[in-house]
Design a protein around this motif. Structure first.
Motif, mmCIF file in Angstrom:
data_model
loop_
_atom_site.group_PDB
_atom_site.id
_atom_site.type_symbol
_atom_site.label_atom_id
_atom_site.label_comp_id
_atom_site.label_asym_id
_atom_site.label_seq_id
_atom_site.Cartn_x
_atom_site.Cartn_y
_atom_site.Cartn_z
ATOM 1 N N SER A 17 -5.979 13.078 -1.454
ATOM 2 C CA SER A 17 -6.792 12.317 -0.492
ATOM 3 C C SER A 17 -8.282 12.554 -0.708
ATOM 4 O O SER A 17 -9.101 11.679 -0.400
ATOM 5 C CB SER A 17 -6.415 12.706 0.944
ATOM 6 N N ASP A 75 -11.926 2.626 -3.557
ATOM 7 C CA ASP A 75 -10.755 2.711 -4.425
ATOM 8 C C ASP A 75 -9.527 2.038 -3.798
ATOM 9 O O ASP A 75 -8.622 1.595 -4.513
ATOM 10 C CB ASP A 75 -10.387 4.172 -4.704
ATOM 11 N N GLU A 76 -9.498 1.979 -2.497
ATOM 12 C CA GLU A 76 -8.293 1.559 -1.788
ATOM 13 C C GLU A 76 -7.820 0.151 -2.147
ATOM 14 O O GLU A 76 -6.618 -0.048 -2.364
ATOM 15 C CB GLU A 76 -8.497 1.713 -0.276
ATOM 16 N N LYS A 122 -3.093 9.207 0.215
ATOM 17 C CA LYS A 122 -3.975 9.568 1.330
ATOM 18 C C LYS A 122 -3.350 10.631 2.227
ATOM 19 O O LYS A 122 -4.058 11.355 2.928
ATOM 20 C CB LYS A 122 -4.328 8.330 2.146
ATOM 21 N N THR A 145 -13.197 4.967 -0.230
ATOM 22 C CA THR A 145 -12.980 3.680 0.433
ATOM 23 C C THR A 145 -12.914 2.535 -0.565
ATOM 24 O O THR A 145 -12.068 1.637 -0.453
ATOM 25 C CB THR A 145 -14.105 3.411 1.455
ATOM 26 N N GLY A 205 0.797 -1.223 0.000
ATOM 27 C CA GLY A 205 0.000 0.000 0.000
ATOM 28 C C GLY A 205 0.825 1.266 0.000
ATOM 29 O O GLY A 205 0.355 2.318 0.453
ATOM 30 N N GLU A 246 -3.965 -0.660 -3.950
ATOM 31 C CA GLU A 246 -2.981 -1.549 -3.332
ATOM 32 C C GLU A 246 -2.124 -2.229 -4.391
ATOM 33 O O GLU A 246 -0.992 -2.645 -4.132
ATOM 34 C CB GLU A 246 -3.687 -2.611 -2.483
ATOM 35 N N LEU A 296 -0.834 4.026 -2.167
ATOM 36 C CA LEU A 296 -2.117 4.381 -1.557
ATOM 37 C C LEU A 296 -1.902 5.290 -0.353
ATOM 38 O O LEU A 296 -2.577 6.314 -0.199
ATOM 39 C CB LEU A 296 -2.861 3.108 -1.131
ATOM 40 N N GLN A 297 -0.949 4.924 0.500
ATOM 41 C CA GLN A 297 -0.686 5.735 1.686
ATOM 42 C C GLN A 297 -0.151 7.114 1.311
ATOM 43 O O GLN A 297 -0.517 8.127 1.925
ATOM 44 C CB GLN A 297 0.314 5.031 2.597
ATOM 45 N N VAL A 340 -9.566 9.909 -3.215
ATOM 46 C CA VAL A 340 -9.489 8.490 -2.888
ATOM 47 C C VAL A 340 -10.673 8.094 -1.991
ATOM 48 O O VAL A 340 -10.798 8.575 -0.866
ATOM 49 C CB VAL A 340 -8.155 8.153 -2.187
#
Length: 371
Positions: free
Chosen positions: A117, A124-125, A111, A122, A104, A129, A107-108, A120
């Motif tokens: 952020s 999509d997460e 965010k 939920t 991730g 990854e 992704l992190q 993005v």
């Protein structure tokens, strides 16, 4: 708002129509007169000569910009192997995600960025990854001003078939004398979603007219667009693009105001605004997130005072729990007071004991600095 005969719109209780708002087609003669450009006055001789001087200066300025662009490209090519080394480190290991070494990672990083952020969601997460890398390119290395391209690289995943998703940004010069440049259009890869995996849409219950058990069983669902990183980033924008029509439909509810005769100026303004926002996203990736992704992952690059939405939600939950505890303590205090009053009731009647256990502290207000 009501539709009246002839396609005009009127507000209930008034005689004014939407013609005053420019939402009804004008007569051909009036429309032609409005669009006809006024002839520009001819410059006096001295101004013409001065403009020649401007043009000579501009010629040298263009040569300078081309030389700078060439140097910029040379140094960016030196930076490419460094970013490739980062990708190699992140993708070592079992390829269960896009970055096995730090699951991730991208992704992190997204965010933690104030602007990204917001895009993005939920849903999509799980897809992000599988993101292995994000790279930037020029549309034409012989002319860097033509535009740019972002490429999102994905590991094999259960959501879509694409290995890469691209977004091109075509640039144009607005005014050479003040340096204004603008994004004129964008072109994005069409995502080949696997069945039932398209996160940019959702199924909602379709209203069925009438009642009865049979109609209740025959409830249908319809597909509607919803917010998503993959809808916001990978949309193609140009005059007449489907996305613009979707926006107009959502704004006007699919009523008679969305017609072929809509004001072209309004369409152009809408497109210009969205393209400006789109190009800001490109700049965010190209200038900050791609080169310094590790610092965005760790949070070291995050502006002071910025908190993600999920952090705000946690704070609100904590505040609600504190409020519930205070209310519970107040209720117990009030019940205890009433109980004591019942046991030791004086002749003159029981005195009321206040159940207020104190005042709540002021809630902290967090300010988010926009980048």
């Amino acid at each position: 708002l009501k539709v009246v005969q002839g396609g005009s719109f009127r507000f209930p209780g008034t005689a004014s129509s939407c013609a005053a708002m420019g939402l009804v087609k004008k007569a051909p003669e009036a429309e032609a007169a409005a669009k006809a450009p006024e002839p520009e006055p001819e410059d006096p001789p001295i101004v013409k000569q001065l403009k020649v001087i401007d043009d000579k200066y501009m010629t040298i300025e263009k040569e300078y910009e081309a030389a700078v662009a060439k140097v910029r490209l040379e140094y960016q090519k030196l930076q490419v192997p460094i970013l490739e080394e980062r990708t190699k480190m992140l993708t070592e290991g079992d390829a269960k995600t896009g970055t096995p070494a730090l699951s991730g990672f991208w992704l992190q990083a997204f965010k933690n960025h104030p602007e990204l952020s917001e895009n993005v969601q939920t849903w999509d997460e799980p897809i992000l990854e599988y993101l292995t890398d994000v790279t930037r390119h020029y549309l034409d290395e012989s002319d860097l001003q033509k535009g740019h391209k972002l490429v999102f690289h994905f590991a094999e995943n259960p959501h879509f078939k694409n290995k890469t998703l691209e977004k091109e940004y075509v640039m144009g010069e607005e005014n050479p004398f003040n340096g204004e440049k603008a994004c004129k259009s964008t072109k994005a890869t069409e995502i080949e979603w696997n069945t039932g995996k398209n996160v940019t849409v959702q199924m909602v219950a379709k209203k069925v007219k009438g009642g009865g058990a049979k109609k209740a069983k025959a409830k249908k669902e319809k597909e509607e667009p919803r917010e998503s990183f993959f809808r916001e980033i990978f949309r193609s924008l140009y005059p007449g693009a489907p996305f613009l029509q979707e926006m107009k439909m959502s704004m006007f509810g699919g009523g008679g105001m969305v017609e072929e005769d809509d004001d072209e100026d309004e369409d152009e303004q809408m497109l210009e605004y969205i393209l400006e926002q789109d190009y800001e996203i490109y700049s965010t990736f190209a200038d900050y997130v791609i080169p310094y992704a590790t610092r965005w992952y760790t949070g070291e690059a995050v502006p002071e005072g910025f908190e993600r939405d999920d952090d705000d939600d946690d704070d609100e939950d904590d505040e609600e729990e504190d409020d519930d505890e205070e209310d519970s303590e107040e209720d117990e205090s009030e019940s205890a007071s009433k109980g004591k009053g019942a046991k030791a009731k004086p002749k003159g009647g029981a005195k009321k004991v206040s159940g207020d256990g104190g005042t709540q502290g002021d809630k902290k207000q967090e300010e988010c600095k926009q980048q």
